[in-house]
Every structure is written in structure tokens, then in C-alpha cells.
Write a protein that holds these residues in place. Structure first.
Motif, PDB file in Angstrom:
ATOM      1  N   UNK A  18       0.835  -1.192   0.000  1.00 20.68           N
ATOM      2  CA  UNK A  18       0.000   0.000   0.000  1.00 20.68           C
ATOM      3  C   UNK A  18       0.876   1.251   0.000  1.00 20.68           C
ATOM      4  N   UNK A  19       0.588   2.164  -0.899  1.00 18.29           N
ATOM      5  CA  UNK A  19       1.282   3.445  -0.860  1.00 18.29           C
ATOM      6  C   UNK A  19       2.632   3.467  -1.556  1.00 18.29           C
ATOM      7  N   UNK A  21       3.362   3.677  -4.725  1.00 21.92           N
ATOM      8  CA  UNK A  21       3.403   4.742  -5.730  1.00 21.92           C
ATOM      9  C   UNK A  21       3.287   6.116  -5.063  1.00 21.92           C
ATOM     10  N   UNK A  22       2.429   6.204  -4.055  1.00 19.03           N
ATOM     11  CA  UNK A  22       2.255   7.489  -3.354  1.00 19.03           C
ATOM     12  C   UNK A  22       3.600   7.978  -2.824  1.00 19.03           C
ATOM     13  N   UNK A  38       5.504   9.649  -5.565  1.00 21.50           N
ATOM     14  CA  UNK A  38       4.923  10.948  -5.917  1.00 21.50           C
ATOM     15  C   UNK A  38       5.196  11.988  -4.828  1.00 21.50           C
ATOM     16  N   UNK A  39       5.239  11.529  -3.577  1.00 20.88           N
ATOM     17  CA  UNK A  39       5.575  12.454  -2.485  1.00 20.88           C
ATOM     18  C   UNK A  39       6.981  13.024  -2.661  1.00 20.88           C
ATOM     19  N   UNK A  97       6.817  15.737  -5.150  1.00 24.92           N
ATOM     20  CA  UNK A  97       6.160  16.934  -4.618  1.00 24.92           C
ATOM     21  C   UNK A  97       7.106  17.699  -3.689  1.00 24.92           C
ATOM     22  N   UNK A 136       9.397  19.946  -5.491  1.00 22.28           N
ATOM     23  CA  UNK A 136       8.757  20.883  -6.420  1.00 22.28           C
ATOM     24  C   UNK A 136       8.826  20.401  -7.859  1.00 22.28           C
ATOM     25  N   UNK A 147       3.924  16.806 -11.749  1.00 22.21           N
ATOM     26  CA  UNK A 147       3.568  15.619 -12.525  1.00 22.21           C
ATOM     27  C   UNK A 147       2.698  16.052 -13.710  1.00 22.21           C
ATOM     28  N   UNK A 148       3.138  15.765 -14.922  1.00 19.12           N
ATOM     29  CA  UNK A 148       2.369  16.184 -16.111  1.00 19.12           C
ATOM     30  C   UNK A 148       1.546  15.044 -16.693  1.00 19.12           C
ATOM     31  N   UNK A 149       1.958  13.816 -16.431  1.00 18.35           N
ATOM     32  CA  UNK A 149       1.269  12.670 -17.017  1.00 18.35           C
ATOM     33  C   UNK A 149       1.618  11.459 -16.179  1.00 18.35           C
ATOM     34  N   UNK A 150       0.677  10.559 -15.987  1.00 10.60           N
ATOM     35  CA  UNK A 150       0.981   9.304 -15.285  1.00 10.60           C
ATOM     36  C   UNK A 150       0.143   8.208 -15.897  1.00 10.60           C
ATOM     37  N   UNK A 151       0.735   7.061 -16.074  1.00 17.50           N
ATOM     38  CA  UNK A 151      -0.005   5.952 -16.658  1.00 17.50           C
ATOM     39  C   UNK A 151       0.629   4.635 -16.218  1.00 17.50           C
ATOM     40  N   UNK A 168      11.770  23.098 -12.233  1.00 14.94           N
ATOM     41  CA  UNK A 168      12.479  24.362 -12.488  1.00 14.94           C
ATOM     42  C   UNK A 168      13.960  24.189 -12.177  1.00 14.94           C
ATOM     43  N   UNK A 176      -3.728   4.589   0.468  1.00  9.66           N
ATOM     44  CA  UNK A 176      -2.758   3.725   1.150  1.00  9.66           C
ATOM     45  C   UNK A 176      -3.103   3.592   2.635  1.00  9.66           C
ATOM     46  N   UNK A 231      -3.676   3.312 -12.963  1.00  7.07           N
ATOM     47  CA  UNK A 231      -3.779   4.775 -12.881  1.00  7.07           C
ATOM     48  C   UNK A 231      -3.440   5.343 -14.242  1.00  7.07           C
ATOM     49  N   UNK A 260      -3.580   9.315 -16.349  1.00  8.22           N
ATOM     50  CA  UNK A 260      -4.051  10.693 -16.534  1.00  8.22           C
ATOM     51  C   UNK A 260      -4.535  10.825 -17.967  1.00  8.22           C
TER      52      UNK A 260
END
Lengths: 279, 279
Positions: free
Chosen positions: A203-204, A206-207, A210-211, A214, A217, A220-224, A244, B214, B223, B225
């Protein structure tokens, strides 16, 4: 002069994409029969670069091309977006009333289904591998009772008249193309990256990745998630991210690596803008 | 007897999917010319249920069908997976040496490209909307110099002989089908849900949603987008999630709602297994 491999023939949307990306730079288009032979030419150094469609705003990702790019270990060094606009073309002198047959690529035909149904409900539809090839057939076989559907470049190259423009149903459709090389992008900076990775079955998983983005900075423009053929319930995650600070990106990649079972960097490059112009 | 709408005609992979899902239950297959008319029949209560392909392990998601399902406000009440196996079929008495033409669906043709290239390099290929339709044409027009490529059910219905089986290049390809109704699943529990949502434009917006899943022991199965047509850089996130506790799932949904700008529940249903059998 750079040699650029494309699937299909000159005049296709792939050529549009190549010319848009390279702008005023002179390039030589090398026509290929399949996406696989495009990759083979890059791999065997017979061309410098390939330009390949990777996703369309209506049809979605072209997964087969992702597989090819990974199989041939090609690197994404750039991207470009082409607004897909369709035209009805015939030989000079031929008129719409003469149309018995319409030639085009199956996706282009679907994109213009409303127009065809309205104006040519009885026309015979013949599908080709390529919108440009459809125009070429008209020209080579001097077909005066047939029309082709494709882009303006096809009309220009094969000497056809454009009888109707903007015949596509969806006016805001675009295709994204990748610019591919045997080697990673060497010079200049990057602000976008395409990555593929696999995460564990907890569980988590992928999260957590992504964290990390984030916190650094990274946008995420696309996820699949893409199924791994032959392994039901396992998948590879593909993402496009934008940043940036290249330093932040590098820091994030390092941390991501500790949280995935494998990571491939498909490429780091400069982000292109999506421009939807209206005719 | 339940009426089930499918795109295409009897004998297609869509019929395979419907029969697999309903098992021994007697059903009436209602043939439709397009996915849109499938949705219309459900919407206007002319059928009880629709069965619709939604993703393929090689070709990816069928985004157009997602749009249709959302446009018609249909509900996913179940799912099933069909292992895609291809066969070469001809009229009884006809032989492989007689093949001048091969009829099939474009995706089926691509799936069997290696076989066709090896055994029928000179055959004319004619594309149809449907693998079953290709078999029907052979039967109706009594074509002895043509072959069709499709599933076993097509051969059975249209009285064709199967000359070669398992002619697809990729032996582990499957298609996922959704079972759709005008109303949400009423009885019995669920352990899987398909959701679509939009998140804000800030770092970690998506990560926050995945964290909620999660923390509630909800497993992410898919998943993706999906670009919002006409709004470059905006997208909808589609996920499939799996859960053991419906209570946890409800709790999570409630929290997710506070972190997204919109959420649609496409359906809550019972997860199907992917079975890849070898011939």
C-alpha cells in the motif's frame, strides 16, 4: 544535414512534426515502413534522429511505441505537439461531385466521420497506412473520382487541390511526438523528464514516489500504469515530470531510486508547448 | 432473458466477453453498429446491460469508450477479461493454398502480422469493423479463396473450418471488458472501484489522494491521466482500486472528496481474474 527517420512517407503528420521541431534547420526526411524500422535505422546509425508519435489527445498513448523505444534503448531528446487538422484533397480539376472513393488512414477517417457521413454517405472508404500515402496514390494513379484526407503538406507535395479544410470533428485534437536519439541529450539544460519505473506490491508504494516529487517541487504532467505483458497484475508506471531546478530533480531521482524496484530514464529534455490554432 | 448490447455482431470477442461474464445464464445478444449506439440502447432501456471493451494489454486503454460511458452516465457493475487468441478460418473444403484475400479487424491483423507475413506474404488484406463480420462475409458470399481471422465462436456460428489456431504473435494478450448498466450495482458487495477525478495544480495534489488510499489499505490497480480535450495541461485521473473492507473504502472516498475538485464513481463491482490459458 541531419537525417530524420519517420514512419510513413513525406507529407505525413510525422513530417509536420519533424519540420516543426527543427524549424529553419535543413533536414533530410528518411521514410520508413514501420515504427520498428524507424528504431532500427537509429540503432544502426543510418539516421541521426527519429521523430515518433507517442500520444494523441483523443486516442491516448501509443503503447507499442513506448515498447519499441525501450527495446531499442533510445533516448528522448525533445518533444513537439502537432495540432491535427484534416483536409479533403483531390487532383486539380476534380470536383467533390465526382468522389466515389475516399482514401485515408483509419484514425483520420474516424476523426472526419461526421463530415464523411454528411457529404459523402455513399463513398467507398479505403484505408491506408498513412494520410500522405493516400494523397500520393491519387497523384500516382491519377484518380479523378477519389479524394484523400490528410494534412496540407500532402496536398503541397503531391500537387492536390484542397477542397475543404478543418473537416475533423474535434477541432482541438493534437498529437505529441518524441524526438529520439541513440544517445541522451548532451547539451543545454532540461526542464522535463520521462521516466518508467516499477514499484513494490505494498500500500502506498506509488504514493511514496509521488511524495518525493512533490517535496522537490517537481510537477507531474502525465501518469499511466502500463500492464507488463505476460505478468497479470504487474505494471510499469510511466510519468512525465516538469521541474524548475535540475538540482532538485537530481536529488529526487536519487531518492526515488531507493523506493522503486527499477527505474529507466527515457529522456530529459525541454518541454514543448501545446498550441491549438484555429483555421 | 437479459438483453445484452455489444458493438459488432454475434461471434465477436464482445460476445465471448458477454458469455464469459454471464456463464450459464441465458442471454440475448443485441448487435450494434457502434459503441455509441450500444450506450444509446442502455440509456433508452432497450437493453438491460452493455458489455464493452475498455482496455487491451497491448494497445492500452480505449479512451473513446471512457468518454462515452461518462457522457451517457452509465455505471460499471462488473468486469471480465478475455484472452485474445486468433484463428485462421475458411469455408469447409477451402484450403490454405487457395487464399488470395484475408479479412479481419485492423487490430487482429496487426496481432497476426508475423503469421501473415510468413504464410501469406502476397494476400490482399481487407479490414473490417469486426472479426466476426469477416467470418460472416466468407459465409454469406461463399468466398472459397478468402480467409478470415478471428475467434473460435465466429467459426462455430458461420460454419467455417479452423485451419490454424493461436496465430497471434503475442500469446499473452488480453482485453478487459466492462459490464455496464443505467443503474449502479444494487446487490452483493464490491471489492473494486473505478474512479475519475481532477486534482488542483499544486505539488503533491495527486500524491495526497494516493496517500489516503494507502492509509485505508486500498490497493491501486491502474492509474492513468487523461488529457481534457480543449484544455491543454489539464487532465482527469482515472484509477481502479481494490479493497478488502467496504467500510475503509467509504471512509477513503469521503476524505478523497475533500482533496479533489471533482470525483465520479464509474462503478463499484467485483474484481475479475485475468486468466491466460495456453492452447
Amino acid at each position: 544535414m541531419k537525417k530524420i527517420a519517420i514512419q510513413g512517407i513525406a507529407g505525413s503528420f510525422h513530417e509536420d512534426a519533424a519540420r516543426k521541431y527543427f524549424g529553419d534547420e535543413e533536414i533530410e526526411i528518411v521514410e520508413c515502413r514501420s515504427f520498428q524500422s524507424v528504431c532500427e535505422l537509429v540503432d544502426s546509425d543510418q539516421v541521426d534522429i527519429a521523430v515518433m508519435a507517442i500520444e494523441n489527445s483523443i486516442a491516448g498513448s501509443i503503447l507499442q511505441n513506448y515498447s519499441l523505444i525501450r527495446d531499442y534503448h533510445l533516448h528522448v531528446i525533445g518533444e513537439t505537439y502537432v495540432h491535427i487538422q484534416m483536409n479533403l484533397m483531390m487532383l486539380p480539376g476534380a470536383q467533390k461531385d465526382d468522389v466515389q472513393t475516399i482514401y485515408s488512414h483509419p484514425v483520420a477517417i474516424r476523426q472526419c466521420a461526421e463530415y464523411i457521413e454528411k457529404y459523402f454517405p455513399n463513398a467507398r472508404i479505403i484505408e491506408n497506412q498513412d494520410t500522405a500515402m493516400s494523397g500520393k496514390i491519387l497523384s500516382v494513379d491519377q484518380l479523378t473520382d477519389a479524394a484523400a484526407i490528410g494534412n496540407l503538406r500532402t496536398a503541397e507535395i503531391y500537387g492536390l487541390n484542397v477542397l475543404d479544410s478543418g473537416i475533423e470533428t474535434n477541432k482541438k485534437n493534437y498529437t505529441r511526438f518524441w524526438v529520439l536519439s541513440k544517445h541522451p541529450k548532451q547539451n543545454g539544460g532540461s526542464n522535463k523528464a520521462s521516466l518508467a519505473f516499477e514499484v513494490g506490491h505494498y500500500y502506498g508504494a506509488l504514493a511514496r514516489v509521488l511524495n518525493i516529487f512533490a517535496e522537490n517541487e517537481i510537477n507531474l504532467l502525465r501518469i499511466q500504469s502500463i500492464p507488463i505483458i505476460g505478468k497479470p497484475n504487474e505494471y510499469t508506471i510511466h510519468v512525465d515530470v516538469e521541474y524548475k531546478s535540475e538540482q532538485n530533480y537530481e536529488k529526487a531521482i536519487h531518492r526515488v531510486l531507493k523506493n522503486v524496484s527499477s527505474l529507466s530514464i527515457l529522456g530529459e529534455y525541454v518541454r514543448a508547448e501545446i498550441e491549438i490554432t484555429n483555421q
